[in-house]
Scaffold this active site. Structure first.
Site, mmCIF file in Angstrom:
data_model
loop_
_atom_site.group_PDB
_atom_site.id
_atom_site.type_symbol
_atom_site.label_atom_id
_atom_site.label_comp_id
_atom_site.label_asym_id
_atom_site.label_seq_id
_atom_site.Cartn_x
_atom_site.Cartn_y
_atom_site.Cartn_z
ATOM 1 N N LYS A 1 48.246 116.729 -26.419
ATOM 2 C CA LYS A 1 48.426 117.334 -25.096
ATOM 3 C C LYS A 1 47.611 118.629 -25.063
ATOM 4 O O LYS A 1 47.572 119.363 -26.065
ATOM 5 C CB LYS A 1 49.922 117.621 -24.872
ATOM 6 C CG LYS A 1 50.265 118.146 -23.479
ATOM 7 C CD LYS A 1 51.788 118.319 -23.329
ATOM 8 C CE LYS A 1 52.184 118.779 -21.933
ATOM 9 N NZ LYS A 1 53.654 118.937 -21.804
ATOM 10 N N SER B 1 55.735 116.750 -17.729
ATOM 11 C CA SER B 1 54.371 117.243 -17.685
ATOM 12 C C SER B 1 53.419 116.563 -18.668
ATOM 13 O O SER B 1 52.206 116.667 -18.507
ATOM 14 C CB SER B 1 54.368 118.743 -17.982
ATOM 15 O OG SER B 1 54.810 118.995 -19.300
ATOM 16 N N SER C 1 59.798 116.814 -20.228
ATOM 17 C CA SER C 1 58.353 116.569 -20.133
ATOM 18 C C SER C 1 57.770 115.573 -21.128
ATOM 19 O O SER C 1 56.605 115.193 -20.991
ATOM 20 C CB SER C 1 57.598 117.892 -20.253
ATOM 21 O OG SER C 1 57.608 118.573 -19.024
#
Lengths: 484, 476
Positions: free
Chosen positions: A76, A151, A175
């Site tokens: 990420k 997210s 997330s």
């Protein structure tokens, strides 16, 4: 080969069936074929990935058999990486290259994993749909008109579409778990303090936790063996001996007591998703578990408490982005105040600014007790609810999200978006481990099953998930993506 | 109208840890700008603080030294404000749960009287960096070497009643932190800084008046002047029928005036909240006890001991224990020379005068303790007289050779040879018949004159005791 789990790939690499370079090329090809559609990656590291793959093959030839050696993964874009841009999904850091590697990146590098690139995400991890990214929304591989969740939407979409074997993510209010649910993959948030936050760009320090997004619970265990562990650079990281999570997932479920929180099956839950969860519970009962109804009486307060604590911490955490030392700086500032105001106004997106303002307000003189202090009290009540529940059950199971992936642009009201995380947020507030695993499809879209464990009961949660996956094949279901 | 001044001090001392409060960077004074700033100090994304335990130990040590309550649990908070020399956009400090709670300090005033001043609290916090304005054309420079340095902020009760008491309080704090070896506390270098809260009220009134705060005063002398100036200003304001406004002011030493600071420079809602990147600091009784064991003898205790062990006056003992270095110096001279009184006289007299003249501290003294001890020993064993010793002392400033060699080389050894003294005495008797007659007639005071003549004739080298004795014998 690219559709296989990391565990399976490890075997193939070990047996010499495939090399890391071959595997890496296969994923890079897949990325170049599909990333235009999915927008899962912000940065693709073709050259360095191949270099790492060659190094992994050399290590293997020299007799190294580290489990993740040569396996391609994606990080990420919230984890700092030396030599590659770390944007955090924001214009503010669109040009920022960190001078160091995050702990998580360090560990995967040392384990010999190959970094394919950095995945898209909601800006500063603030969002539940990946629509707040400066780099545009990620699309759900099951239906590209739909969101992948957020997210960690880029990581979830990349794993679901086989753009990588596994990925890292972070989970502040859901997330990792919610995008895992929307994309039909396995996503695990460890207990707060299990994985060092060093080098992970902070959103809400007391809630943020890194974890794996992958194709099975077994893969999550494999990744946790690399990610977990004490780290002196993060004072909130638990000084606990690390466990062998792979060794911990071989236990049958006979006698397992599963708690079913009434509050997670109340109004708002889609009937179809509920059906998948009830089916899964029946499966668990077949495996020897018993299901008990429990109460989490303060669950309804969790979203409110979260949206005080998280923005409050974020409002301070994001103060460092001031246009002075790195990142975005406005053109031609006339003075210091202008530099601050325009750099931050132009560098941050709407949702980030909204949360900075909410957090600043909650911490202001005269409001601190009414908001921040009260939210911390609620947090304690929520933790107490879980403590009580875990006196009588081993794990808590429910849906990860009230429904399946929604269409892009359909949720414009911020509060409606915040309610996305109604089942996941309490777990962050209490600091507990939680996993989302696929529980089958509803109208062609995946539903996620949420398994919550007690403090540092990572092994138990992973074991329950793995036993379920041994008995079912929902985690093997793949989206039918067409290469344009 | 009679006015009473009410003063509270907030003193920042830089703790002399080897590295910063939350990062491993060194914190040496005077290094190249920004050469002591790592990724944490620059507030790079993803970096986290780790508490330097040495700073905690130093704070506890200070707390124990002033008899303060030590918190078993202390918490760091974020104090939020934007400024380029504060890279994180917040300063880590301790708001509600500081490491050091209530304690007290005993100050000694010029007339020798003592007062106890309450210390409200002392908390650990990070320093900010330094902004350099006007050095680069059209731009400001930022030096982050200082950013993140550990500070101890020591807050007094509003119990100080005059500028002189404020200075005495500061000097006592200075002395204690240096005895504890937790700070250089050099005001000129900023390792000790002081904010002063001042209000006045009619004598006998118990309510506090409106206060002003004077920021960042960096010398003892300026503290005294700044307070006196501000007190005068407040009196003038009130006596002219005005009201004192609560505000922050700056003291301009050149003009000897105080000026209000722009409200933007300090008016902030700091939005404090507990630092989530750190756990609360928890310590136990054993930890505190272990630190207590390392406490050195502190100035008050040492002063009392000097009075008892060395028979010094309160005043001399106070002067000699004002700094640890001075006390160590004195004690070394006293022990090596075997005469504490002489040692005290020399250290507070000739040596102090020398240091004042040359503007040196005791550590920089050109005459080391062991050499002064030898000089005193030579007075005691009659090798030289006290008067000759002053000549030797002056030579010792530049001449680093052994004290005995200086005495020999300059021929300053006292004449004790009885043959030589007898000749000298005979000489004096022969040259002063009138005075000799007066003595024989019973005028005892004349003896002093005759001894003086003998000393003069010997250029001070004759042993005055022996001369005295010989003269009496010859004239009887």
């Amino acid at each position: 080969m690219i559709e296989k789990t990391a565990t399976e790939l490890a075997r193939a690499l070990h047996s010499g069936e495939i090399s890391s370079v071959e595997l890496t090329k296969a994923y890079l090809n897949r990325i170049s074929a599909l990333n235009n559609q999915l927008n899962a990656f912000i940065t693709i590291c073709e050259e360095s990935a191949l270099e790492q793959a060659r190094a992994a093959d050399t290590r293997r030839a020299a007799g190294d058999s580290s489990p993740l050696l040569g396996i391609p993964l994606a990080h990420k874009d919230i984890f700092c990486t030396k030599d590659q841009i770390t944007s955090c999904g924001s214009r503010m850091l669109h040009n920022f290259t960190a001078p160091y590697d995050a702990y998580v990146v360090e560990r995967f590098n040392a384990a010999g994993a190959v970094m394919l690139g950095k995945t898209n995400m909601d800006e500063f991890a603030m969002g539940s749909s990946n629509e707040t990214s400066f780099f545009g929304p990620v699309r759900n591989p099951w239906d590209t008109e739909r969101v992948p969740g957020g997210s960690s939407g880029g990581s979830a979409a990349a794993v679901a579409a086989d753009l990588c074997a596994m990925a890292t993510g972070t989970d502040t209010g859901g997330s990792i778990r919610q995008p895992a649910a929307f994309c039909g993959i396995t996503g695990f948030k460890p207990s707060y303090g299990r994985v060092s936050r060093w080098g992970m760009i902070a959103f809400a320090s007391s809630l943020d936790q890194a974890g794996p997004l992958c194709k099975s619970a077994e893969d999550a265990a494999l990744m946790m063996n690399v990610m977990a562990g004490p780290d002196r650079r993060d004072s909130t990281c638990a000084e606990l001996e690390t466990e062998d999570y792979q060794a911990g997932i071989g236990q049958g479920l006979k006698g397992l007591k599963i708690g079913l929180p009434r509050q997670h099956f109340a109004e708002g839950l889609s009937a179809e998703v509920e059906l998948r969860i009830r089916d899964a519970l029946a499966e668990f009962e077949k495996l020897g578990a018993t299901v008990i109804d429990i109460d989490l009486p303060n669950n309804h307060l969790s979203v409110s408490a979260y949206y005080v604590v998280a923005p409050a911490e974020a409002s301070a955490n994001l103060s460092r982005y001031d246009g002075v030392r790195y990142g975005y700086r406005c053109e031609q500032p006339v003075d210091l105040e202008d530099l601050y105001k325009r750099s931050r106004s132009e560098g941050f997106g709407e949702e980030v600014k909204r949360r900075i303002m909410v957090g600043t307000y909650a911490l202001s003189a005269g409001y601190f007790d009414a908001y921040y202090r009260k939210a911390q009290k609620i947090r304690r009540l929520i933790k107490n609810d879980f403590d009580t529940a875990f006196n009588s059950v081993d794990v808590i199971i429910g849906p990860t999200s009230p429904h399946t992936a929604f269409t892009l642009g359909s949720k414009t009201d911020p509060v409606a978006m915040y309610l996305e995380d109604i089942y996941t947020i309490a777990v962050n507030l209490a600091g507990l481990p939680g996993i989302s695993i696929p529980a089958g499809l509803c109208g062609g879209l995946p539903a996620g099953l949420h398994i919550i464990g007690n403090d540092f009961a990572e092994s138990r949660v992973l074991n329950v998930a793995h036993q379920f996956q041994l008995a079912t094949d929902f985690h093997r279901q793949k989206p039918a993506l067409k290469v344009n | 109208m009679e006015w009473e001044t009410v003063i509270g001090l907030e003193v920042h001392v830089s703790l002399s840890t080897r590295s910063k409060l939350f990062s491993g960077t060194a914190s040496r004074f005077g290094a190249e700008p920004n050469s002591q700033a790592n990724i944490f100090d620059l507030a790079m994304p993803g970096t986290l603080p780790v508490l330097n335990e040495e700073a905690l130990r130093m704070a506890v040590k200070f707390g124990l030294a002033i008899g303060a309550e030590i918190s078993k649990r202390s918490v760091f908070d974020r104090k939020n404000y934007f400024y380029p020399d504060l890279p994180k956009g917040y300063q880590l400090t301790q708001l509600d749960l500081p490491t050091v709670g209530r304690g007290s300090l005993c100050i000694t005033l010029d007339d020798g009287s003592e007062r106890i001043i309450g210390v409200t609290r002392a908390h650990i916090e990070e320093n900010a960096g330094k902004s350099l304005h006007g050095v680069f054309h059209g731009m400001s420079g930022i030096d982050l070497n200082r950013a993140g340095e550990p500070l101890l902020e020591i807050v007094s009760e509003p119990e100080i009643r005059s500028a002189r008491e404020a200075v005495a309080y500061l000097k006592k704090l200075h002395s204690i932190v240096r005895y504890l070896d937790i700070s250089d506390a050099i005001m000129a270098q900023g390792s000790m800084r002081c904010d002063v809260n001042i209000s006045i009220r009619p004598s006998g009134e118990t309510e506090l008046g409106v206060r002003t705060e004077l920021k960042n005063i960096n010398s003892f002398r300026f503290v005294e002047k700044a307070i006196e100036t501000e007190v005068r200003r407040q009196q003038d304001v009130i006596e002219d029928g005005g009201r004192v406004v609560q505000e922050t002011r700056r003291y301009d030493a050149n003009r000897d005036e105080t000026f209000p600071m722009r409200s933007k420079e300090f008016a902030n809602d700091y939005r404090y909240f507990p630092e989530p990147d750190l756990l609360p600091v928890e310590i136990d009784e054993a930890y505190i006890e272990a630190i207590r064991q390392t406490l050195p003898e502190l100035p008050d205790a040492r002063k009392a001991r000097f009075v008892i062990d060395y028979g010094l006056s309160d005043y001399d003992a106070g002067v000699l224990t004002a700094t640890r270095e001075m006390a160590d110096y004195f004690e070394s001279v006293a022990k090596d020379s075997g005469d504490a009184k002489l040692a005290a006289n020399w250290v507070t007299g000739d040596l102090q005068a020398l240091l004042n003249r040359k503007d040196l501290s005791i550590e920089q003294s050109p005459i080391q303790a062991d050499r002064l001890a030898v000089l005193i020993a030579r007075i005691k064993d009659d090798t030289i007289s006290g008067k000759i010793a002053k000549t030797v002392f002056e030579s010792m400033i530049k001449d680093q050779s052994a004290v005995d060699d200086i005495i020999e080389a300059k021929g300053l050894r006292q004449v004790t040879d009885s043959g030589a003294l007898e000749a000298l005495v005979n000489d004096v008797i022969a040259s002063n018949p009138e005075q000799v007659q007066q003595f024989i007639a019973g005028k005892q005071q004349v003896l002093g004159f005759l001894v003086g003549q003998a000393m003069k004739l010997s250029q001070g080298k004759a042993n005055p005791g022996q001369v005295n004795k010989l003269l009496r014998e010859k004239m009887s």
